[in-house]
Motif scaffolding. Structure first.
Motif, PDB file in Angstrom:
ATOM      1  N   ARG A  97       0.817  -1.218   0.000  1.00 50.92           N
ATOM      2  CA  ARG A  97       0.000   0.000   0.000  1.00 50.92           C
ATOM      3  C   ARG A  97       0.847   1.262   0.000  1.00 50.92           C
ATOM      4  O   ARG A  97       0.487   2.264  -0.616  1.00 50.92           O
ATOM      5  CB  ARG A  97      -0.931   0.013   1.213  1.00 50.92           C
ATOM      6  N   ILE A  98       1.946   1.222   0.725  1.00 47.82           N
ATOM      7  CA  ILE A  98       2.815   2.404   0.757  1.00 47.82           C
ATOM      8  C   ILE A  98       3.446   2.636  -0.620  1.00 47.82           C
ATOM      9  O   ILE A  98       3.582   3.774  -1.063  1.00 47.82           O
ATOM     10  CB  ILE A  98       3.902   2.267   1.851  1.00 47.82           C
ATOM     11  N   GLU A 102       2.057   1.875  -3.413  1.00 49.67           N
ATOM     12  CA  GLU A 102       1.011   2.327  -4.326  1.00 49.67           C
ATOM     13  C   GLU A 102       0.438   3.682  -3.963  1.00 49.67           C
ATOM     14  O   GLU A 102      -0.143   4.358  -4.817  1.00 49.67           O
ATOM     15  CB  GLU A 102      -0.115   1.277  -4.380  1.00 49.67           C
ATOM     16  N   SER A 103       0.590   4.073  -2.697  1.00 48.96           N
ATOM     17  CA  SER A 103       0.100   5.387  -2.257  1.00 48.96           C
ATOM     18  C   SER A 103       1.163   6.101  -1.451  1.00 48.96           C
ATOM     19  O   SER A 103       0.981   6.349  -0.256  1.00 48.96           O
ATOM     20  CB  SER A 103      -1.147   5.237  -1.385  1.00 48.96           C
ATOM     21  N   PRO A 104       2.286   6.423  -2.085  1.00 50.46           N
ATOM     22  CA  PRO A 104       3.370   7.069  -1.335  1.00 50.46           C
ATOM     23  C   PRO A 104       2.877   8.364  -0.703  1.00 50.46           C
ATOM     24  O   PRO A 104       2.153   9.126  -1.329  1.00 50.46           O
ATOM     25  CB  PRO A 104       4.432   7.327  -2.410  1.00 50.46           C
ATOM     26  N   GLY A 105       3.279   8.575   0.562  1.00 47.71           N
ATOM     27  CA  GLY A 105       2.840   9.766   1.272  1.00 47.71           C
ATOM     28  C   GLY A 105       1.659   9.505   2.189  1.00 47.71           C
ATOM     29  O   GLY A 105       1.262  10.361   2.970  1.00 47.71           O
ATOM     30  N   ILE A 106       1.114   8.304   2.109  1.00 50.32           N
ATOM     31  CA  ILE A 106      -0.017   7.949   2.976  1.00 50.32           C
ATOM     32  C   ILE A 106       0.442   7.963   4.429  1.00 50.32           C
ATOM     33  O   ILE A 106       1.616   7.697   4.721  1.00 50.32           O
ATOM     34  CB  ILE A 106      -0.574   6.551   2.581  1.00 50.32           C
ATOM     35  N   ILE A 107      -0.445   8.298   5.344  1.00 49.33           N
ATOM     36  CA  ILE A 107      -0.069   8.271   6.760  1.00 49.33           C
ATOM     37  C   ILE A 107      -0.582   6.995   7.413  1.00 49.33           C
ATOM     38  O   ILE A 107      -1.499   6.353   6.924  1.00 49.33           O
ATOM     39  CB  ILE A 107      -0.587   9.505   7.539  1.00 49.33           C
ATOM     40  N   PHE A 154      12.743  -0.758   4.634  1.00 52.10           N
ATOM     41  CA  PHE A 154      11.834  -0.897   3.498  1.00 52.10           C
ATOM     42  C   PHE A 154      11.094   0.412   3.192  1.00 52.10           C
ATOM     43  O   PHE A 154      10.713   0.660   2.056  1.00 52.10           O
ATOM     44  CB  PHE A 154      10.806  -1.997   3.755  1.00 52.10           C
ATOM     45  N   ILE A 155      10.893   1.194   4.226  1.00 51.94           N
ATOM     46  CA  ILE A 155      10.175   2.464   4.057  1.00 51.94           C
ATOM     47  C   ILE A 155      10.863   3.551   4.879  1.00 51.94           C
ATOM     48  O   ILE A 155      11.723   3.255   5.713  1.00 51.94           O
ATOM     49  CB  ILE A 155       8.714   2.367   4.536  1.00 51.94           C
ATOM     50  N   LYS A 156      10.468   4.801   4.628  1.00 44.61           N
ATOM     51  CA  LYS A 156      10.924   5.876   5.503  1.00 44.61           C
ATOM     52  C   LYS A 156       9.768   6.812   5.813  1.00 44.61           C
ATOM     53  O   LYS A 156       8.819   6.943   5.041  1.00 44.61           O
ATOM     54  CB  LYS A 156      12.099   6.629   4.875  1.00 44.61           C
ATOM     55  N   LYS A 157       9.875   7.438   6.987  1.00 45.99           N
ATOM     56  CA  LYS A 157       8.847   8.394   7.399  1.00 45.99           C
ATOM     57  C   LYS A 157       9.355   9.792   7.113  1.00 45.99           C
ATOM     58  O   LYS A 157      10.529  10.089   7.339  1.00 45.99           O
ATOM     59  CB  LYS A 157       8.556   8.251   8.897  1.00 45.99           C
ATOM     60  N   LYS A 158       8.455  10.645   6.637  1.00 47.88           N
ATOM     61  CA  LYS A 158       8.846  12.031   6.379  1.00 47.88           C
ATOM     62  C   LYS A 158       7.862  12.983   7.042  1.00 47.88           C
ATOM     63  O   LYS A 158       6.651  12.776   6.983  1.00 47.88           O
ATOM     64  CB  LYS A 158       8.858  12.307   4.868  1.00 47.88           C
ATOM     65  N   ASP A 159       8.410  14.042   7.639  1.00 51.09           N
ATOM     66  CA  ASP A 159       7.538  15.033   8.263  1.00 51.09           C
ATOM     67  C   ASP A 159       6.803  15.826   7.193  1.00 51.09           C
ATOM     68  O   ASP A 159       7.305  16.032   6.085  1.00 51.09           O
ATOM     69  CB  ASP A 159       8.368  15.978   9.134  1.00 51.09           C
ATOM     70  N   ASP A 160       5.638  16.279   7.551  1.00 50.68           N
ATOM     71  CA  ASP A 160       4.838  17.094   6.643  1.00 50.68           C
ATOM     72  C   ASP A 160       5.210  18.562   6.826  1.00 50.68           C
ATOM     73  O   ASP A 160       5.598  18.997   7.909  1.00 50.68           O
ATOM     74  CB  ASP A 160       3.357  16.885   6.941  1.00 50.68           C
ATOM     75  N   LEU A 207       4.473   8.358   4.735  1.00 49.39           N
ATOM     76  CA  LEU A 207       5.233   7.139   4.522  1.00 49.39           C
ATOM     77  C   LEU A 207       5.600   6.956   3.055  1.00 49.39           C
ATOM     78  O   LEU A 207       4.758   7.109   2.165  1.00 49.39           O
ATOM     79  CB  LEU A 207       4.409   5.936   4.996  1.00 49.39           C
ATOM     80  N   PHE A 208       6.872   6.630   2.846  1.00 54.67           N
ATOM     81  CA  PHE A 208       7.383   6.410   1.488  1.00 54.67           C
ATOM     82  C   PHE A 208       8.233   5.157   1.428  1.00 54.67           C
ATOM     83  O   PHE A 208       8.928   4.837   2.396  1.00 54.67           O
ATOM     84  CB  PHE A 208       8.250   7.600   1.056  1.00 54.67           C
ATOM     85  N   PRO A 209       8.199   4.458   0.310  1.00 58.19           N
ATOM     86  CA  PRO A 209       9.095   3.311   0.170  1.00 58.19           C
ATOM     87  C   PRO A 209      10.515   3.800  -0.077  1.00 58.19           C
ATOM     88  O   PRO A 209      10.729   4.820  -0.729  1.00 58.19           O
ATOM     89  CB  PRO A 209       8.559   2.586  -1.067  1.00 58.19           C
ATOM     90  N   THR A 210      11.492   3.083   0.446  1.00 62.70           N
ATOM     91  CA  THR A 210      12.894   3.356   0.111  1.00 62.70           C
ATOM     92  C   THR A 210      13.197   2.643  -1.205  1.00 62.70           C
ATOM     93  O   THR A 210      12.333   1.948  -1.748  1.00 62.70           O
ATOM     94  CB  THR A 210      13.814   2.786   1.192  1.00 62.70           C
ATOM     95  N   GLU A 211      14.418   2.774  -1.667  1.00 60.19           N
ATOM     96  CA  GLU A 211      14.822   2.034  -2.863  1.00 60.19           C
ATOM     97  C   GLU A 211      14.624   0.533  -2.637  1.00 60.19           C
ATOM     98  O   GLU A 211      14.076  -0.166  -3.485  1.00 60.19           O
ATOM     99  CB  GLU A 211      16.296   2.307  -3.195  1.00 60.19           C
ATOM    100  N   LYS A 212      15.077   0.078  -1.474  1.00 55.94           N
ATOM    101  CA  LYS A 212      14.916  -1.333  -1.126  1.00 55.94           C
ATOM    102  C   LYS A 212      13.448  -1.770  -1.188  1.00 55.94           C
ATOM    103  O   LYS A 212      13.128  -2.833  -1.699  1.00 55.94           O
ATOM    104  CB  LYS A 212      15.469  -1.566   0.290  1.00 55.94           C
ATOM    105  N   GLY A 213      12.588  -0.916  -0.670  1.00 51.80           N
ATOM    106  CA  GLY A 213      11.158  -1.208  -0.701  1.00 51.80           C
ATOM    107  C   GLY A 213      10.619  -1.241  -2.116  1.00 51.80           C
ATOM    108  O   GLY A 213       9.893  -2.160  -2.508  1.00 51.80           O
TER     109      GLY A 213
END
Lengths: 150, 150
Positions: free
Chosen positions: A38-39, A41-46, A73-79, A88-94
């Motif tokens: 899901r992350i 397919e919907s990068p930036g989802i919380i 697999f993913i990283k969190k980013k502040d808004d 939430l965003f996938p990393t390259e590995k993800g």
DNA sequence: TATTTTTTGTTGCAAATGCAACAAATTTAG
DNA sequence: CTAAATTTGTTGCATTTGCAACAAAAAATA
């Protein structure tokens, strides 16, 4: 009474357990594939929204996501405008394993729909979407602490 | 690709979590209702078979059943001719709550099928049964340690 | 009949799950 | 504008879940 929910439960458990076994190969532990897909397919989802679409408890999602982050697999980013939420965003590995998750899911879909005509596939999909929409109303109601009356 | 499995997963998790919340009232903990319902409907069934119909790991079933027995919902009985197996039966206490489990399940079924015609209900039931039969082949294959090829 | 394989059941362990209970940011209402 | 309510996120704790690994009965095979 046609026990459609019993069938749905059996199908869901069977396929979830297959996926969990098959994704060990990519170092994903139980349930994690759900979130990662899901992350991707919907990068930036919380996190809160993710729990809601997957239909899993908020705290369960929180921990699964934390583990996905720890394992890279993913990283969190502040808004920018809202310091409470974390996107939430996938990393390259993800991103790299996403195709394998997709492939496995496609395969299970094919197995599940073996012997179905084009029309039957269309049909079951539409019927299931309607069931899901019916059911999620009650789920949100009950999850917020309300009591169903029947 | 129509993501029917995603819909099925969402529906299953949503309804399972509703059931688990609603059955706390009867002192059933997470997942237990699944086993109790089946034992009431198929008295004498053995643990191994129960895991298979529910589509859950053997050891998970073993523990859920043990707990149901400890809490007086079911009892195990030895078989006359086979001293390895233990047949499962509901106790009076178990039989007494069965109607409540049935009622909850019927209600969820009604909610899920809200807006469906008689014909659509028949239709989705038949389609789901076919999906389930397709899927359980793979489940048993993978659970026995085999590897799917795709 | 003897032995090999399958079935059924159990326990150890590590991990996921989910309810409570809390905290802080944000949104809504007065 | 301030206070109340909601949203979003976290941690503690008890429980469930499931893979390994084992044991014993039963069934299949040689």
């Amino acid at each position: 009474m046609k026990e459609i929910l019993r069938e749905i439960g059996m199908i869901a458990r069977a396929l979830d357990s297959i996926s969990n076994l098959e994704f060990k190969e990519y170092d994903l532990t139980k349930g994690q594939y759900l979130y990662l897909v899901r992350i991707c397919e919907s990068p930036g989802i919380i996190q809160e929204k993710l729990a809601e679409v997957i239909k899993v408890d908020r705290t369960t999602a929180a921990r699964a996501i934390k583990k996905l982050e720890i394992n890279g697999f993913i990283k969190k980013k502040d808004d920018e405008h809202n310091q409470k939420i974390k996107k939430l965003f996938p990393t390259e590995k993800g991103k790299n394993i996403y195709p394998y998750l997709k492939r496995e899911n496609d395969h299970s879909n094919m197995v599940a729909l073996n012997g179905f005509t084009e029309e039957e596939v269309e049909n079951i999909f539409n019927l299931l979407q309607r069931v899901r929409k019916n059911v999620e109303v009650d789920w949100e109601f009950v999850k917020k602490g309300n009591k169903r009356n029947y």
